[in-house]
Structures are given as C-alpha cells and as structure tokens.
Design an enzyme around this catalytic site. Structure first.
Site, PDB file in Angstrom:
ATOM      1  N   SER A   1      48.551  34.840  42.900  1.00 16.94           N
ATOM      2  CA  SER A   1      47.376  35.683  43.145  1.00 16.94           C
ATOM      3  C   SER A   1      46.912  35.551  44.588  1.00 16.94           C
ATOM      4  CB  SER A   1      46.228  35.287  42.219  1.00 16.94           C
ATOM      5  OG  SER A   1      45.785  33.965  42.515  1.00 16.94           O
TER       6      SER A   1
ATOM      7  N   ALA B   1      44.167  31.664  47.183  1.00 16.55           N
ATOM      8  CA  ALA B   1      45.338  32.070  46.395  1.00 16.55           C
ATOM      9  C   ALA B   1      45.684  30.984  45.386  1.00 16.55           C
ATOM     10  CB  ALA B   1      46.531  32.319  47.319  1.00 16.55           C
ATOM     11  N   ASP B   2      46.478  31.363  44.403  1.00 16.43           N
ATOM     12  CA  ASP B   2      46.981  30.377  43.449  1.00 16.43           C
ATOM     13  C   ASP B   2      48.324  30.854  42.908  1.00 16.43           C
ATOM     14  OD1 ASP B   2      46.050  27.804  42.012  1.00 16.43           O
ATOM     15  OD2 ASP B   2      46.943  29.006  40.421  1.00 16.43           O
ATOM     16  N   THR B   3      49.133  29.896  42.498  1.00 15.66           N
ATOM     17  CA  THR B   3      50.474  30.202  41.996  1.00 15.66           C
ATOM     18  C   THR B   3      50.796  29.333  40.792  1.00 15.66           C
ATOM     19  OG1 THR B   3      51.194  30.645  44.272  1.00 15.66           O
ATOM     20  CG2 THR B   3      52.921  30.375  42.621  1.00 15.66           C
TER      21      THR B   3
END
Length: 216
Positions: free
Chosen positions: A133, A96-98
C-alpha cells in the site's frame, strides 16, 4: 518549516519536487532508494506503531490500515512537537506497508529463525503474492490519498545454504514474509515477477506518482 532532529535528508541532485516537500514515513532502505530513484528529495520520520495491534482479514485492508496508522502516528508526533502548525508550503507525508501472502495466509516480518526458515523454504520452487500500500497525506490541506498494488513472485529452487546465509545475515527479519527480491543471494533465484519489482520491494513507483499528483 523547521525539521525535527529525527529527520534525515534523502539524496537527489536535481529534485523533482521543487514546489513541495516530502516526508517519507518509513525506516525501510528499499523505500528510500526507490523514492530517490524517482528523483524526489525527502526527509525521513518513523511512525513507531504497534503493527500487531492492527488486524484485518484481507491483506489489502491490512496494508491500507497500517499505512494510514503510520501516517496518523507521524502527524501526532509533528503536532506534539509543534511542527505541524509551522508547515506553510505544500508538504506530503508518504507512508506505506507491505505483506506477503502465501497459500492465502498473510505473512509479516518473521518473528524467529524457525519462522524465517519456514518462510523461505516455502518459496523454493513456488510462488508468493506481495501486497503493498501507499498512503499520501497533504499536511497543509489534510487531503489523503491511498491505494494498493500486488505482484506475484515465482522462485526457482532455493538451496539450503542460501536459506542459512540469509538467516545468519539477519536482514530478512526486517521485511514482510522474509522476502527480499533485491538481495544478491535471492535475485538469481527469482524465475518471474508478475507485476513490478518496486511493488515487491515496498513502494510502487507508478502508484506513488499517481497519488502524489492526486494529493497535491
């Protein structure tokens, strides 16, 4: 499957995933806590990629590209260790990434005290958009499913002493935009969240659940 030494076990009394394994490709404590809250048992690996080398104009494209790059890096690590070919039962890799978007500008982790101070001061009495994501890769079938969600966070006035305390503590240097919704100094200063808190914290529960089912 023999797990690499780097991996650590996630905690769950009665895991939801009794028929498949999960590897969480993240060092984020918030993501670990969220995935545990969802009832899943998991192990952990980190990607160790150069996130600054991946650039996209749109925040949605950036977080997707970064989550996929993290998945690719972990898969390469498993392959080089000879672990990937040993996987026989269904195993899902979650990455995931933010990022935070403030006045149409993408913000990642603060790179200095000055930048961190500016980030938090900007949020005082204002708002910020968080785009996160989730990418799930089935390590047996090769199926990959991904998506993103966003949320808006509206803040009350943030006192200077709170900003100073956050910077001195240092945890905000590990999160996108220096924005820690769950921090005890920040939480009372949050006016409204339009969207879900777990999205802001780094892992949307509803999106993750949906993608897990699709990847299986």
């Amino acid at each position: 499957m023999k797990l690499p030494e780097e991996m650590e076990a996630g905690s769950s009394i009665s895991p939801t995933n009794q028929t498949f394994e999960i590897i969480l490709g993240s060092s984020s404590m918030s993501r670990r806590e969220i995935l545990s809250e969802m009832g899943y048992e998991f192990t952990i690996m980190t990607a160790d990629i150069d996130e600054k080398s991946i650039r996209k104009e749109k925040p949605e494209d950036l977080v997707m590209a970064l989550a996929e790059a993290k998945a690719d890096a972990i898969m390469m690590k498993l392959k080089s260790n000879g672990e990937l070919k040993e996987i026989s039962q269904p195993t899902l890799l979650i990455t995931a990434d933010t990022v935070v978007v403030y006045q149409e500008i993408i913000r990642e982790k603060p790179s200095s005290e000055e930048e961190a101070h500016q980030f938090i001061r900007d949020y005082s009495g204002g708002s910020a958009k968080v785009v996160g994501s989730v990418c799930i890769t089935n390590l047996v079938t090769g199926t990959r499913k991904g998506g993103w969600e966003s949320a808006e966070v509206y803040f009350l006035d943030i006192p200077d002493e709170v900003v100073d305390s956050l910077i001195e503590e240092g945890m905000i240097f590990n999160v996108a935009g220096g924005l820690m919704l769950e921090h005890p100094l920040i939480l009372p200063l949050v006016d409204t969240v339009v969207g879900t808190a777990d999205c802001v914290m780094g892992l949307s529960k509803s999106l993750t659940e949906k993608l897990i089912q699709e990847a299986l």
